[in-house]
Enzyme design. Sequence first.
Site, PDB file in Angstrom:
ATOM      1  N   LYS A 133      80.909   3.162  38.094  1.00 22.59           N
ATOM      2  CA  LYS A 133      80.236   2.202  37.213  1.00 22.59           C
ATOM      3  C   LYS A 133      78.767   2.134  37.626  1.00 22.59           C
ATOM      4  O   LYS A 133      78.460   2.157  38.838  1.00 22.59           O
ATOM      5  CB  LYS A 133      80.900   0.833  37.355  1.00 22.59           C
ATOM      6  CG  LYS A 133      80.310  -0.262  36.462  1.00 22.59           C
ATOM      7  CD  LYS A 133      81.164  -1.532  36.523  1.00 22.59           C
ATOM      8  CE  LYS A 133      80.605  -2.608  35.601  1.00 22.59           C
ATOM      9  NZ  LYS A 133      81.418  -3.838  35.615  1.00 22.59           N
ATOM     10  N   SER A 189      82.906  -6.079  31.410  1.00 26.50           N
ATOM     11  CA  SER A 189      81.718  -5.283  31.393  1.00 26.50           C
ATOM     12  C   SER A 189      81.934  -3.826  31.792  1.00 26.50           C
ATOM     13  O   SER A 189      81.039  -3.001  31.588  1.00 26.50           O
ATOM     14  CB  SER A 189      80.668  -5.895  32.327  1.00 26.50           C
ATOM     15  OG  SER A 189      81.125  -5.881  33.654  1.00 26.50           O
ATOM     16  N   SER A 232      86.173  -8.348  34.192  1.00 28.55           N
ATOM     17  CA  SER A 232      85.534  -7.109  33.755  1.00 28.55           C
ATOM     18  C   SER A 232      86.212  -5.804  34.116  1.00 28.55           C
ATOM     19  O   SER A 232      85.749  -4.751  33.698  1.00 28.55           O
ATOM     20  CB  SER A 232      84.093  -7.065  34.271  1.00 28.55           C
ATOM     21  OG  SER A 232      83.343  -8.086  33.648  1.00 28.55           O
TER      22      SER A 232
END
Lengths: 95, 486, 480
Positions: B79, B154, B178
Amino acid sequence: MSLTSDDVKRVAKLARLGLTQAETNETLTQLNSILGLVDQMQQTNTDGVAPLAHPLELTQTLRADQVTETNHREKYQSVAPQAEAGLYLVPRVVE
Amino acid sequence: MSQITDLTLAQLKQALDDGDLSSVEITTAFLDRIDSLNPELNAFITITHEDARKAAADADAARAKGKASAFAGLPIAHKDLFCTDGTRTTCGSKMLADFVAPYDAHVVSRCQQAGLISLGKLNMDEFAMGSSNENSFFGVVRNPWDPSRVPGGSSGGSAAAVAARMTPLATATDTGGSIRQPAALTGTSGLKPTYGRVSRFGMIAFASSLDQGGLIAHTAEDIALGLGLIAGHDPRDSTSADQAVPDYTATLGDSLKGKVIGLPTQFFDERLDPAMRQSMNDVLDVFRSLGATTVEVSLDHIAEAIPAYYVIAPAEASSNLSRFDGVRFGYRAEHPKDLTDLYERSRGEGFGSEVKRRILIGTYALSEGYYDAYYKKAQQIRRLIKQDFERALNQCDLLFGPTTPSTAFVIGEKTADPIAMYLEDIYTVATNMAGLPGGSFQAPLIDGLPSGYQLTGPAFGEGAILNAAHQIQTATDWHTLRPESL
Amino acid sequence: MYEAVIGLEVHVQLSTVSKIFSGSSTAFGAEPNTQASLVDLGMPGVLPVPNARAFEMAVKFGLAIDAEIGKESVFDRKNYFYPDLPKGYQISQFEKPIVGPGRVTITLDDGTIKTINVTRAHLEEDAGKSVHDAFDGMTGVDLNRAGTPLLEIVSEPELRSAKEAVAYLKVIHSIIRYLDISDGNMAQGSMRCDCNVSIRPQGSEVLGTRTEIKNVNSFRFVEKAINTEIHRQIEILEDGGRVIQETRLYDPDKDETRSMRSKEEANDYRYFPDPDLLPVMIDDSFIEACRNTLPELPEARQARYIKDYGITDYDAGVLVADRDVADYFAEVADTSGEGKLAANWVMGSVLAELNQTGSVITEFPVSAKQLADLISRIKDNTLNSKTAKTVFEALLAGEGEVNAIIEAKGLVQMTDTGAIEAIVDEVIQENPDQVANYRSAPSDKQGKMLGFFVGQVMKKSQGKANPQAVNQILHSKLGS
C-alpha cells in the site's frame, strides 16, 4: 453546536489550510453535518470514566543515551523543495 | 489449467520449493497481468518492473546455489503509505506525488529481508481517509467484480490487486476498517492485527492510536504466512508490543469443536440488510457444522463508536499532517509571498477535500474550549467500548458479524454526503477503538457481488481468527470464486 | 507605590549525548543539518523514542529542589506552525510533568534568605535554528538543534525585583552545574530565560497583566530587561493606559523591550497526549538510583568547606555558588594546603578579574595549580603581598610559571636582616627631620609615622623587603 463561516476561517487559519470562499462555504455545510453526528456522543453518560488514550495500556520503554545516527544530509535533502548550503529555505521570517 | 496468477501464496511457495516454477516466471506472470489490467482497475500507482525482474533473477540464482531464504522470490505489493527507500511513496496524495522515500518502513524491510519481491505501490484513499478509494489524487480504483463499483477503502488498491490476481499478497492498513471493508467488497481475506502487533515505523500516520498495518490475500493461510514475517517488536515504534510472534500456520488446522462464537445483538438488529443476514447465516451454519456453538452477546456502546471515531481519528490526523508544510519534502506552492502563504497554499493545494475536512474537524475538536466536549469525551467512550469488548469476549472465543452493511456500491453513489460514507464503517471502527484484532473473510456472493463476514478476537488473538477462517475455507469454496470477466 | 511580580521560565538544554527522541548527536557546532535524522526532520512515517538519561537528569533536578517526582509522566503535543518546528508540533509535557512542585532558597544582597517555590519542571524537545540573513529574502533553517532535550523549569511568580530574579536564576544555574546535567552556558544558549513581568499597586493581591520577555541570554541582560520592563509598565499605568498581554524581546543595544511581531496571534496550542508515546512510569527504584548518584549539592559543600578549610560561612557561600569556582578553589586549597589564603585569593583577585572581564573561571588564564604555587611561595616567605600581586599580574599575562617569573623579575623577598638593616640605615640617614619628629612624637602617633619609613625602605628594596622584618628593624633603630 453549529459552526459559522468565521469559525471555519479561524480553524483553517490554525491549521494553515488555504481555503477559497467557495471551499469555505461547502466545507461549512459538511462540517456542520459531521458535528451533528459527533454530537450524538453527548447522549452517553461518561461520568467517572477515565479517557483511554492507548488501546493496550502499555507503558513506555526508554532508550539508552547513545549516538546511533550518522550524517545523511545529502540523501535527506534530495527530497527538499528548496535547500541551499545545507539549509532549508523558506520565505524570510521577521521576528 | 490454472494460471500462475491464480495460485495462492502458499501454492506459489510450494511450486518454487518443488522447482516447478521459477521466480522469474512468477514475477513475469504477475507483471504482465498488472500491465494488462491496471489501466482499467487503477490498483497500482507505481509498478516497479525493473527492480522486480532483477530481484526475481537474483532469487532464482540464490535458489540454484541453495542459498535462498524461505520466501525468496515470492511476490508482494505494498500500500502506498509504506515508505519504500528509493521508490515513490505518495499516500494517494498530490502532497507526496513526487516524494521518493529516503528509507524503508519496518514492514517493507521485513518483507525484503524474507526475500519477497515488491511488484509496486498500491493505490489508496488519500492519507488513508476514505472507504471507497474515490479520494485518491491518482484516480478511483475499480472493483474487479464490477468496474462501475468501488473496491472499498482506504486500501482499495490492495484489495483490488489481490482480487484481480495482480498480486497474491498485499500489505494494507486499517484505522477504522480500511483492510476489512475492502476485503469484504472484493471477495478477499483481510486481517487487521492487534494494535502494536505490527510496527508503525515507516507507515505514514493517519490516526496514530488507531492505525495498524496488516495484509490482504486470498486465504487465511496466506495471511498466516505473511503475518509471521511482518509481526513483532520494533524498538523504533514506542507503541510496538514486545510480544512473541507465534507460528500462525501451526494452529490453522485446529478443530473448531467446542469453540464459542459470540453474536453481538447490535450487529443483527433490524438495520441489517436481509440479503446480508442470509449470507451471514450461511457462514454460521458452516461454523456449527464444524462443531462451534453460538451465543448472543451485547456491545452496549457500539453505536457511539462512529461519532467517537470521527473525533479521535481526525484530531490525531490534524496533528500528524502538520508536518506537510512545503518546507522539507512534498508539494510546495509556487512563488509564495511569505511564510503564511507558503503554508496555506502548499497545504490548500496539496491536500484533497476529504483530507482538508478531517483536518478542520480534528483541529476544531482539539481547540480551546472544545477539547473536553469532543476529544476527551470520545476517549471516555473509547474506554466504554473497550470494556464492552472485554466483557463480550469473556463469554466467547471470537465475535462474529457482517463486515459491511451491503455489497460494493457504485462509484459516485456516496460522495455527495460524507456521513453516508462514514456509516460504511459501522461494523468495523469499534475494533480499532479497542485495539483488538479483526479479520474479514469471504462469505457467499449476494447478487453476484462479494460479501464478507468479520471475526474479532481478544488482544493477540490473530491465531484464533486465522484458524477459524481457515477451517471455513477448508469446508467451503467461497474464497475461490472470482470475477467472471477476469 | 507599585510592586513588581516576576516569574521565570528557564529552559535548560540537558547534556545527554543523543537527542531526546532520536539517536542523533547533540554535539555543538556541526555543519547545518548534519545532525538531523529522519525523526528529527519529521519525515513522514517516523516515530519518537524517549531517552532514558533525559529522565534521569530531570529526576535528579527534582530531587535537588525537594520536588515531587511524577510517577506517571505523559508527553503531550503542543501544536503550532514555525519553520524550525519540523513536525508542526513540539513534544512537551502539559498535565503530567516529570517534576512537580519544589523549592529553592535564594540569598539577597542584604543577607536575607527567601524561599522561591518552583511550580514544576518538564521535559520537551528543542526546536531548530533559523538563519535570517543567509539568502536574499529567504530564511535558512538548520534542524541540528531540533530534538535536543530541554528541561523547562517554571517558578511561581514570587520574585519581587530584578535582583531577586537574577539571584534565583543563579541558584538554578548552580544546581544544574552541580548536577552536571547541563553546560548552563547562557551565551551559547544551553540555558535560556523567559521573564514574566507584571506590576500591581503595593498591597494588592490581584495580579496585573503580564508580559513575557523571551530568550534573555545573560544574567546581566535578565536584570536589565526586567528593570526596563517594570519601568515601561509603570509608565503606561501612570499615563492612564493598560498593559497589553504580549510577548516581547529584550534589545541590549537600546536597553529596552519590544513587541514580538510573529507571536502576536492568539496561540491555541491544542495540547493533547501524544499518541505515539506511552506513559513513562517512574518507580521508586529508579528514583533511589538517581538519588544515589546525586553529587554533593551547594549547601552541603558549603558546610564541608567551613569545616575542612577553616573559612567563614560567608566566604564558603561565595565560593560554592558556582561549581566551577568551588572546584577551582578546592584544588588551590588542597594543593597549597592553605585554605584561608586560597579563599582570600580566589574571592579577591580571581573573582575581581573575572567580574571585570565578564569571563568564566573555566577560561581563566591562571590555573589552580599556578595559584597554589603562588600561595606556597607566600607561605614560605619568598614573596610578600606586594610581590605576590606582581607575580599574579604576570601569570594573568601568561608570562610563565610562578618560579620562573620570580626569578626573571628578581622578586625573591629580602629576608636577610643584614641587607635590610643597611637600607634602614640609609633611610634614617637621608631623612633626619622625619626621624627627629618621630622620636619626639607621642607613642600613639608613632604608628602612623612609621609608615613613612616603611614606605621608603620598601621603595629602596623594590618592594622585596620582608615587611615584618622591616618593621622590627625600624622599631629597634629608631628607638623612641
